[in-house]
Design a protein around this motif. Structure first.
Motif, short mmCIF file in Angstrom:
data_model
loop_
_atom_site.label_atom_id
_atom_site.label_comp_id
_atom_site.label_asym_id
_atom_site.label_seq_id
_atom_site.Cartn_x
_atom_site.Cartn_y
_atom_site.Cartn_z
N GLN A 1 -12.49 -5.85 -5.93
CA GLN A 1 -11.52 -6.73 -5.29
C GLN A 1 -11.59 -6.62 -3.77
O GLN A 1 -10.63 -6.88 -3.05
N GLY B 1 0.83 -1.19 0.00
CA GLY B 1 0.00 0.00 0.00
C GLY B 1 0.87 1.24 0.00
O GLY B 1 1.63 1.48 -0.92
N ALA C 1 -11.37 -1.09 -7.80
CA ALA C 1 -10.76 -1.53 -6.54
C ALA C 1 -11.79 -2.18 -5.64
O ALA C 1 -11.50 -3.15 -4.94
N LYS C 2 -13.02 -1.67 -5.67
CA LYS C 2 -14.09 -2.23 -4.85
C LYS C 2 -14.40 -3.66 -5.27
O LYS C 2 -14.72 -4.52 -4.43
N ASN D 1 -11.92 -4.01 -1.64
CA ASN D 1 -11.08 -3.01 -0.99
C ASN D 1 -11.96 -2.08 -0.17
O ASN D 1 -12.83 -1.38 -0.71
N LEU E 1 -6.91 2.18 -6.49
CA LEU E 1 -7.28 3.17 -5.47
C LEU E 1 -6.52 4.47 -5.69
O LEU E 1 -7.08 5.57 -5.61
N GLU F 1 -5.28 -3.74 -6.72
CA GLU F 1 -6.34 -2.92 -6.14
C GLU F 1 -5.79 -1.63 -5.54
O GLU F 1 -6.45 -0.59 -5.57
N HIS F 2 -4.58 -1.68 -4.98
CA HIS F 2 -3.99 -0.46 -4.43
C HIS F 2 -3.73 0.54 -5.55
O HIS F 2 -3.96 1.75 -5.39
#
Length: 687
Positions: free
Chosen positions: A552, A226, A549-550, A554, A523, A519-520
């Motif tokens: 996955q 992240g 991202a959602k 997140n 984001l 996903e990071h």
């Protein structure tokens, strides 16, 4: 031997590729009845004849040509520049080709040196030398020049020129340009073009593996978690300086056979941040063998069969593998079967014996044995041809992490033999295998540079890998740009990158990583569009990135989507959907409890006091808070201001409490004069 429990006609099979990296998502392949080809296959419908341009399907062919070295499989590799002790072209040669090679090597060396020192003048010299070699037709120089145009380093960013140079470099045999072209086609959903290149590259990767046993892959370590550095993964990659390695080495010196074997593996394949050293590796393997360690016996058999680091000797290979099998190391039977099916180190080929050994390995859940049985059934070598059974074995082998099995399944999807033709699936599987080719060594050199503090060199190498389509390299390069800023030694069109160039380059890299499931990265792309960092503010694109991202799971993305629904930014104003997203964020991550509680409070106020000053106050916070935060940081940075600020806050608190007390006191005093009975004052008196 048939496996009754595995019937493709009734199955839903989920296969995960053995980790391509410690932190990368596993690839999941789902096969259903729709993927199975039920039509009969004629004798002419062989894997090789189905697709005339396809290379040889397996290593059971008639060719006895020696395995190629890493440098032969990956011409134009930067290994001579990045690994000390590797031979480089000699100066003064009359051969024009040698002179071009020397100019190319000099250009790459200067480029790496400039990335370390941050000297733009040296980088310009490097680019000029590379361009000069490219103009005279040097394929590998053209590949690097394509990289420079693609990144916008000492040249204007020009994707068309980058593509053109990579095209000519690929025509000249440069494997890394083939990777770059294949990835470019894949991003544009041109699977018919991408699949051909990835098929060729995957075959090269397969040829770089040991003869019958999967060799450890070079792990593309993610250097960040992240927004934080991935300290645990980096600690384990410090080679001889790592505390765990030193403990392992101490145990080996004390006579622990398992520790000896592990150290040998680390040195042989260059794992855990160690430089490859075949001499040290063989020394540790021989010591482990003296202690009766069967895995060292098996690996020595594989090494002698391949001639990797030693002179090839199939007789010795069979001896070592036989010794290992007697120690009940069933995977050694797989290697023995391979020697018999090829006729290496034995009197003649013996398919019956080969099948017997493969079955011994497969029965004991060895992935290599299952894979090689699949090859025998696919080709009809020593057995009646059965493509469906071969597919079963390949799926089992792939599920256990055998990349050659993914290669065979990719071929099936590519040609429509055994499985229905599916170019997107074939492309994805080929890519997974191709990324294990010799060019993945860039990952090791990049990580080594990062650990040494050569951030600029690490960025250069990760950027080169990013162009080849490696997701971990894309996110690592982007993270270095964001984390280290000017220290990343990012080179622009003429000098160091401007802030705008650096932001734009990081944005592009994060976007590519997000496309591949990071996903990071998705984001951060959403944040970039939401706040206008490195790009124009665009709430709709931000919402699209957050949705990615959602998908996955997140939690941060879900919270952001809830906020955008609450404020009608890029998404419809919808308090019910906002609450749903806030609740989902909390369900996924308990650490989101406080922000979700605050957000739900904001929703309650917005719903029940829609036009009050409280809503205006809440809406103003996103703009006011950063200004207050910046002011506090400026004040605190000056010596003595912290004490003054504390006293000032205390004074404001006292004044606030006094004012609150005064306001409450006035109504209290007035309450005495107010009549409780409405008829006591002002009411008409009855007659």
């Amino acid at each position: 031997m048939r496996i009754a429990t595995l019937k493709l006609s009734l199955c839903l099979l989920i296969v995960s590729l053995y980790p391509l990296s410690l932190t990368a998502r596993p690839f999941v392949l789902i096969l259903s009845q729709d993927d199975i080809k039920e039509t009969a296959i004629s004798s002419d419908d062989s894997p090789d004849s189905t697709h005339p341009d396809s290379p040889e399907w397996d290593e059971f062919g008639e060719s006895d040509s020696p395995h190629k070295s890493e440098d032969e499989l990956n011409p134009g590799s930067w290994r001579p520049i990045l690994e000390p002790g590797v031979a480089t072209p000699a100066a003064g040669s009359a051969d024009p080709g040698a002179e071009l090679e020397l100019r190319y090597s000099s250009g790459v060396s200067k480029m790496v040196a400039a990335a370390i020192s941050g000297d733009a003048r040296v980088m310009e010299e490097a680019a000029a030398e590379i361009e000069a070699a490219a103009s005279e037709g040097h394929a590998h120089a053209r590949s690097v020049l394509g990289f420079l145009y693609g990144m916008g380093m000492m040249r204007e960013t020009n994707k068309a020129k980058a593509f053109l140079y990579h095209h000519f470099a690929a025509e000249g045999g440069n494997a890394e340009s083939k990777m770059a072209l294949a990835y470019t086609y894949l991003r544009q959903d041109m699977h018919d073009k991408a699949v051909k290149l990835y098929a060729e590259l995957a075959e090269v990767a397969v040829n770089s593996f040991l003869i019958s046993k999967d060799s450890p892959v070079i792990e593309p370590v993610r250097i960040h978690n992240g927004a934080e550095e991935n300290k645990e993964a980096l600690r384990k990659s410090r080679g001889e300086d790592d505390e765990d390695f030193q403990i392992l080495e101490y145990q080996a010196l004390k006579g622990n056979a398992a520790a000896m074997y592990k150290i040998g593996v680390f040195y042989y394949f260059g794992l855990r941040g160690l430089r490859r050293d075949h001499v040290k590796a063989m020394s540790w393997f021989m010591k482990a063998v003296d202690k009766g360690e069967p895995r060292s016996m098996e690996l020595l058999g594989e090494i002698y069969a391949r001639g990797a680091g030693v002179e090839r000797n199939y007789t010795k290979a069979l001896e070592w593998l036989t010794l290992a099998s007697k120690q009940l190391l069933f995977s050694a039977y797989n290697g023995m079967g391979y020697l018999y099916v090829k006729g290496y180190g034995v009197d003649k080929k013996n398919y019956t014996k080969a099948k017997e050994y493969f079955e011994k390995a497969a029965t004991n859940e060895d992935a290599g044995g299952r894979y090689n049985l699949g090859v025998m059934y696919l080709k009809g070598i020593g057995v009646k041809r059965d493509v469906k059974l071969a597919c079963n074995y390949f799926i089992l082998a792939a599920n256990a992490g055998q990349p050659k099995a993914f290669y065979q399944l990719a071929k099936m999807f590519h040609t429509g033999v055994g499985l229905k033709k599916n170019l997107p699936m074939a492309t994805a599987l080929y890519k997974l295998v191709a990324e294990r080719g010799p060019w993945s060594s860039l990952s090791r050199w990049a990580l080594e540079s990062y650990l040494k503090g050569d951030v600029g060199k690490a960025f250069l190498l990760y950027a080169r890998m990013a162009e080849l389509g490696y997701e971990v390299a894309q996110s690592n390069a982007a993270w270095i740009l964001d984390k280290y800023g000017e220290r990343s030694m990012c080179m622009g069109e003429s000098e160091f990158c401007t802030d705008a160039e650096r932001h734009q380059r990081a944005h592009s890299l994060w976007w590519q990583a997000s496309e591949q499931g990071n996903e990071h990265a998705a984001l951060l792309i959403g944040d970039a569009y939401y706040y206008g960092r490195g790009t124009e503010r665009d709430y709709q694109r931000a919402a699209k990135a957050y949705m990615h991202a959602k998908s996955q799971s997140n939690a941060q993305a879900m919270f952001n989507l809830g906020y955008m629904h609450e404020h009608g930014q890029g998404l419809p104003f919808d308090l019910h959907l906002a609450k749903r997203y806030y609740d989902q964020a909390l369900a996924i991550d308990s650490a989101a409890k406080l922000p979700v509680k605050l957000a739900l409070t904001s929703l309650w106020i917005r719903k029940n006091y829609a036009n009050s000053f409280l809503v205006d106050l809440i809406d103003s916070l996103p703009e006011v808070y950063p200004k207050v935060e910046a002011w506090v940081e400026d004040v605190l940075s000056e010596e003595g201001n912290a004490t003054i600020l504390t006293l000032f806050v205390c004074l404001l608190t006292v004044l606030y409490l006094r004012e609150r007390h005064r306001r409450h006191a006035v109504p209290a005093a007035g309450e005495v004069a107010v009549p409780h009975n409405p008829n006591e004052q002002g009411a008409p008196v009855p007659n």
